[in-house]
Design a protein around this motif. Structure first.
Motif, PDB file in Angstrom:
ATOM      1  N   ALA A 103       0.846  -1.193   0.000  1.00  0.00           N
ATOM      2  CA  ALA A 103       0.000   0.000   0.000  1.00  0.00           C
ATOM      3  C   ALA A 103       0.877   1.236   0.000  1.00  0.00           C
ATOM      4  O   ALA A 103       1.039   1.900   1.006  1.00  0.00           O
ATOM      5  CB  ALA A 103      -0.921  -0.010   1.210  1.00  0.00           C
ATOM      6  N   THR A 104       1.432   1.561  -1.149  1.00  0.00           N
ATOM      7  CA  THR A 104       2.375   2.676  -1.156  1.00  0.00           C
ATOM      8  C   THR A 104       1.684   4.010  -0.999  1.00  0.00           C
ATOM      9  O   THR A 104       2.345   5.020  -0.829  1.00  0.00           O
ATOM     10  CB  THR A 104       3.181   2.689  -2.461  1.00  0.00           C
ATOM     11  N   ASN A 105       0.378   4.050  -1.064  1.00  0.00           N
ATOM     12  CA  ASN A 105      -0.321   5.276  -0.754  1.00  0.00           C
ATOM     13  C   ASN A 105      -0.645   5.395   0.722  1.00  0.00           C
ATOM     14  O   ASN A 105      -1.318   6.318   1.140  1.00  0.00           O
ATOM     15  CB  ASN A 105      -1.597   5.405  -1.583  1.00  0.00           C
ATOM     16  N   LYS A 106      -0.165   4.433   1.506  1.00  0.00           N
ATOM     17  CA  LYS A 106      -0.379   4.500   2.940  1.00  0.00           C
ATOM     18  C   LYS A 106       0.487   5.598   3.529  1.00  0.00           C
ATOM     19  O   LYS A 106       1.699   5.608   3.343  1.00  0.00           O
ATOM     20  CB  LYS A 106      -0.029   3.166   3.586  1.00  0.00           C
ATOM     21  N   LEU A 107      -0.127   6.499   4.264  1.00  0.00           N
ATOM     22  CA  LEU A 107       0.602   7.546   4.965  1.00  0.00           C
ATOM     23  C   LEU A 107       0.806   7.134   6.418  1.00  0.00           C
ATOM     24  O   LEU A 107      -0.115   6.656   7.066  1.00  0.00           O
ATOM     25  CB  LEU A 107      -0.162   8.863   4.921  1.00  0.00           C
TER      26      LEU A 107
ATOM     27  N   TYR B  31      -7.801   4.613  -5.535  1.00  0.00           N
ATOM     28  CA  TYR B  31      -7.386   4.308  -4.171  1.00  0.00           C
ATOM     29  C   TYR B  31      -8.275   5.032  -3.183  1.00  0.00           C
ATOM     30  O   TYR B  31      -8.481   6.245  -3.279  1.00  0.00           O
ATOM     31  CB  TYR B  31      -5.924   4.727  -3.965  1.00  0.00           C
ATOM     32  N   TYR B  35      -8.951   6.308   7.800  1.00  0.00           N
ATOM     33  CA  TYR B  35      -8.055   6.554   8.921  1.00  0.00           C
ATOM     34  C   TYR B  35      -8.895   6.908  10.141  1.00  0.00           C
ATOM     35  O   TYR B  35     -10.001   7.436  10.033  1.00  0.00           O
ATOM     36  CB  TYR B  35      -7.117   7.730   8.634  1.00  0.00           C
ATOM     37  N   LEU B  45      -4.101   4.144   9.801  1.00  0.00           N
ATOM     38  CA  LEU B  45      -4.836   3.533   8.704  1.00  0.00           C
ATOM     39  C   LEU B  45      -5.635   2.326   9.185  1.00  0.00           C
ATOM     40  O   LEU B  45      -5.094   1.424   9.836  1.00  0.00           O
ATOM     41  CB  LEU B  45      -3.860   3.109   7.605  1.00  0.00           C
ATOM     42  N   TYR B  48      -7.943  -0.099   3.493  1.00  0.00           N
ATOM     43  CA  TYR B  48      -7.787   0.613   2.240  1.00  0.00           C
ATOM     44  C   TYR B  48      -8.255  -0.254   1.075  1.00  0.00           C
ATOM     45  O   TYR B  48      -8.448  -1.471   1.227  1.00  0.00           O
ATOM     46  CB  TYR B  48      -6.331   1.058   2.027  1.00  0.00           C
ATOM     47  N   GLU B  59      -3.329  -0.613   9.565  1.00  0.00           N
ATOM     48  CA  GLU B  59      -2.646  -0.760  10.861  1.00  0.00           C
ATOM     49  C   GLU B  59      -3.576  -1.178  11.992  1.00  0.00           C
ATOM     50  O   GLU B  59      -3.190  -1.943  12.881  1.00  0.00           O
ATOM     51  CB  GLU B  59      -1.977   0.577  11.191  1.00  0.00           C
ATOM     52  N   PHE B  90     -11.534   9.590   9.109  1.00  0.00           N
ATOM     53  CA  PHE B  90     -11.321  10.274   7.850  1.00  0.00           C
ATOM     54  C   PHE B  90     -11.254   9.265   6.709  1.00  0.00           C
ATOM     55  O   PHE B  90     -10.579   8.244   6.798  1.00  0.00           O
ATOM     56  CB  PHE B  90     -10.002  11.052   7.866  1.00  0.00           C
ATOM     57  N   SER B  94      -7.063   8.815  -3.612  1.00  0.00           N
ATOM     58  CA  SER B  94      -6.119   9.360  -4.577  1.00  0.00           C
ATOM     59  C   SER B  94      -6.332   8.684  -5.925  1.00  0.00           C
ATOM     60  O   SER B  94      -6.838   7.562  -5.992  1.00  0.00           O
ATOM     61  CB  SER B  94      -4.672   9.199  -4.117  1.00  0.00           C
ATOM     62  N   VAL B  97      -3.015   4.292  -7.450  1.00  0.00           N
ATOM     63  CA  VAL B  97      -2.784   3.374  -6.332  1.00  0.00           C
ATOM     64  C   VAL B  97      -1.373   3.537  -5.796  1.00  0.00           C
ATOM     65  O   VAL B  97      -1.144   3.557  -4.593  1.00  0.00           O
ATOM     66  CB  VAL B  97      -3.009   1.923  -6.792  1.00  0.00           C
TER      67      VAL B  97
END
Lengths: 119, 114
Positions: A103-107, B31, B35, B45, B48, B59, B90, B94, B97
């Motif tokens: 998930a490279t869009n994971k912040l 994507y 959160y 997170l 997703y 997470e 939230f 985007s 991906v």
């Protein structure tokens, strides 16, 4: 795992002055992105500035600039000519680069710094 | 252009109740993510999605369920609410991906579980 640390829970600045918010991060990756987000009392998350790790030049957006020290894993935000509208919570965030799977869009966010601007 | 829309903006639940937080985006973003924001912990997170029919855990996924039947919608379900799920939620999306583009956030939903 990557972590982001913001060691200043609260900061205060006089209107028209300059303030620097600190952010450090930990990663073993070489390709990544760093962000500063602003969250005013309205709760809306607003992207302030973005830095690509492969770029040596520090990003700048009007009154906002960063000091990116890759070796030190430091990514501070400088706000010049502070305005009352800059008062907000500021979050530093990390995202893995395109060369890493998943998930490279994971912040990954820091805990935030609450900035007060005094008139 | 509405961007990312979350409903409801505020909700109070009793322990054990279920509910769904709605998230819709009109930007044709592939994507989407959820959160939660808790004091002193930043944003974490939950789940997703990288496209319709594809979801994965973040997470802190326990106690939450998601599905993605369309590109536009990504609801978050609380199956049996617990006080530990009191938080601000939230939704963010985007276009790409794995791109370098900006993550767009909704305005947040404040949930209180009594």
């Amino acid at each position: 795992a990557q972590t982001v640390t913001q060691s200043q829970p609260e900061m205060s600045v006089q209107e028209a002055e300059t303030v620097t918010l600190s952010c450090t991060y930990d990663t073993s990756e070489s390709d990544y992105y760093l962000f500063w987000y602003k969250q005013p009392p309205s709760r809306q998350m607003i992207l302030v500035i973005r830095q690509e790790a492969y770029k040596q030049q520090n990003a700048t957006e009007n009154r906002f600039s960063v000091n990116f020290q890759k070796a030190a894993k430091s990514f501070s935000l400088k706000i010049s000519d502070s305005q009352l509208g800059d008062a907000a919570m500021y979050f530093c965030a990390y995202r893995s680069g395109l060369n890493y799977g998943g998930a490279t869009n994971k912040l990954i966010f820091g805990t935030g710094t609450l900035l007060a601007v005094q008139p | 252009n509405a961007g990312v829309t979350q409903t409801p903006k505020f909700q109070v639940l009793k322990t054990g109740q279920s509910m769904t937080l709605q998230c819709a985006q009109d930007m044709n973003h592939e994507y989407m993510s959820w959160y939660r924001q808790d004091p002193g912990m930043g944003l974490r997170l939950i789940h997703y999605s990288v496209g319709a029919g594809i979801t994965d855990q973040g997470e802190v996924p326990n106690g939450y369920n998601v599905s993605r039947s369309t590109t536009e919608d990504f609801p978050l379900r609380l199956l049996s609410a617990a006080p530990s799920q009191t938080s601000v939620y939230f939704c963010a999306s985007s276009y790409e991906v794995r791109g370098t583009g900006e993550l767009f956030f909704g305005e947040g939903s404040r949930l209180t579980v009594l």
